[in-house]
Design an enzyme around this catalytic site. Structure first.
Site, PDB file in Angstrom:
ATOM      1  N   SER A  69      56.445  21.615  10.823  1.00 27.50           N
ATOM      2  CA  SER A  69      57.067  20.398  10.976  1.00 27.50           C
ATOM      3  C   SER A  69      56.388  19.149  10.482  1.00 27.50           C
ATOM      4  O   SER A  69      55.188  19.322  10.150  1.00 27.50           O
ATOM      5  CB  SER A  69      57.500  20.069  12.554  1.00 27.50           C
ATOM      6  OG  SER A  69      58.082  21.057  13.245  1.00 27.50           O
TER       7      SER A  69
HETATM    8  N1  SAH Z   1      55.751  24.349  15.689  1.00 29.15           N
HETATM    9  C1  SAH Z   1      55.741  24.824  14.412  1.00 29.15           C
HETATM   10  C2  SAH Z   1      57.036  24.620  13.627  1.00 29.15           C
HETATM   11  C3  SAH Z   1      57.577  25.846  13.374  1.00 29.15           C
HETATM   12  S1  SAH Z   1      59.474  25.833  12.743  1.00 29.15           S
HETATM   13  C4  SAH Z   1      54.210  24.486  13.693  1.00 29.15           C
HETATM   14  O1  SAH Z   1      53.835  23.442  14.107  1.00 29.15           O
HETATM   15  O2  SAH Z   1      54.122  24.786  12.465  1.00 29.15           O
HETATM   16  C5  SAH Z   1      60.166  26.512  14.085  1.00 29.15           C
HETATM   17  C6  SAH Z   1      59.638  27.817  14.319  1.00 29.15           C
HETATM   18  O3  SAH Z   1      60.420  28.399  15.476  1.00 29.15           O
HETATM   19  C7  SAH Z   1      59.609  29.041  13.467  1.00 29.15           C
HETATM   20  O4  SAH Z   1      58.536  29.637  13.068  1.00 29.15           O
HETATM   21  C8  SAH Z   1      60.734  30.061  13.881  1.00 29.15           C
HETATM   22  O5  SAH Z   1      60.474  31.498  13.510  1.00 29.15           O
HETATM   23  C9  SAH Z   1      60.444  29.844  15.242  1.00 29.15           C
HETATM   24  N2  SAH Z   1      61.624  30.203  16.245  1.00 29.15           N
HETATM   25  C10 SAH Z   1      62.907  30.302  16.018  1.00 29.15           C
HETATM   26  N3  SAH Z   1      63.735  30.820  17.052  1.00 29.15           N
HETATM   27  C11 SAH Z   1      62.818  31.260  17.991  1.00 29.15           C
HETATM   28  C12 SAH Z   1      62.992  32.067  19.188  1.00 29.15           C
HETATM   29  N4  SAH Z   1      63.991  32.343  19.576  1.00 29.15           N
HETATM   30  N5  SAH Z   1      61.682  32.374  19.621  1.00 29.15           N
HETATM   31  C13 SAH Z   1      60.380  32.130  19.237  1.00 29.15           C
HETATM   32  N6  SAH Z   1      60.441  31.425  18.058  1.00 29.15           N
HETATM   33  C14 SAH Z   1      61.635  31.057  17.310  1.00 29.15           C
END
Ligand code: SAH
Length: 220
Positions: A69
């Site tokens: 993000s």
């Molecule tokens: N917090 C992260 C941002 C990640 S983007 C950071 O600091 O880098 C969102 C993430 O959510 C992705 O890696 C995606 O694979 C995950 N995601 C999406 N749906 C999900 C679910 N149902 N359970 C767990 N993770 C999920």
């Protein structure tokens, strides 16, 4: 095995200072949140070839079609959570692990779930190599939450939530916050739910953001 380059030099520190100033100018006011962004080396979460992008206020590709993000978004969601030390925080969407490291810096006991096995493994190895303690990693579907570890003081979802996440709402303590970008359209509304009682929530709405979608099931 992973090889992480954990070199954090004066140049990186200078870039972080500038990033903190930028986040202040964009309206982030919480001093602890700004300090966390100023201390956690975001470039550790990037592939070596791309570290020069780590201190731009932008989201960036981390593989598997996912993104780390934008720093402003991390600061914004973290500020809405109002983290106190020792609080139990559930993060859905570990991704790179950066947000989890920021929460840990603030003294939270972090439980983080990721549905992509490769991302889960990499983030776990990285935070271990960085000696970030108090983060427990789980590979699974965040829609289910972690009933065995509930209830949580705070819950943070870092992917666009298409429908009210009932299981997660159950796993929140009374008085706790659930912060999530909500909606199925091109942009999502940042929402904060406060649990008033077992079946009663208060909803606050904030700015619009663009997240990757929260999806059901796990990916190997
Ligand atoms: N917090 C992260 C941002 C990640 S983007 C950071 O600091 O880098 C969102 C993430 O959510 C992705 O890696 C995606 O694979 C995950 N995601 C999406 N749906 C999900 C679910 N149902 N359970 C767990 N993770 C999920």
């Amino acid at each position: 095995m992973y090889r992480f380059n954990l070199d954090d030099n004066y140049r990186h520190k200078g870039l972080r200072k500038k990033l903190v100033e930028l986040l202040k100018s964009k309206g982030i006011t919480n001093e602890s949140v700004l300090e966390a962004i100023g201390q956690v080396p975001r470039h550790f979460f990037f592939e070596t070839a791309f570290t020069e992008h780590a201190y731009e206020d932008k989201a960036f590709q981390i593989g598997e079609g996912q993104t780390i993000s934008q720093p402003f978004t991390v600061a914004y969601q973290t500020q809405l959570l109002e983290i106190a030390r020792r609080e139990k925080v559930l993060e859905v969407g570990t991704g790179s692990g950066y947000q989890a490291a920021v929460l840990a810096y603030l003294g939270a006991r972090v439980f983080t779930i990721e549905r992509h096995k490769k991302l889960y493994e990499r983030a776990r190895a990285l935070l271990e190599a960085m000696h970030v303690h108090h983060v427990r990693h789980f590979y699974g579907d965040g829609f289910e939450g972690l009933p065995a570890y509930a209830p949580f003081d705070k819950i943070l979802i870092t992917a666009a939530v298409p429908e009210f996440p009932a299981r997660l709402m159950e796993q929140l303590k009374i008085g706790g916050y659930l912060v999530m970008p909500f909606g199925t359209g091109d942009v999502q509304k940042m929402q904060r739910l406060t649990k008033i009682d077992d079946n009663k929530f208060e909803k606050e709405e904030f700015d619009d953001f663009k997240f990757v979608p929260m999806l059901k099931g796990k990916v190997y």
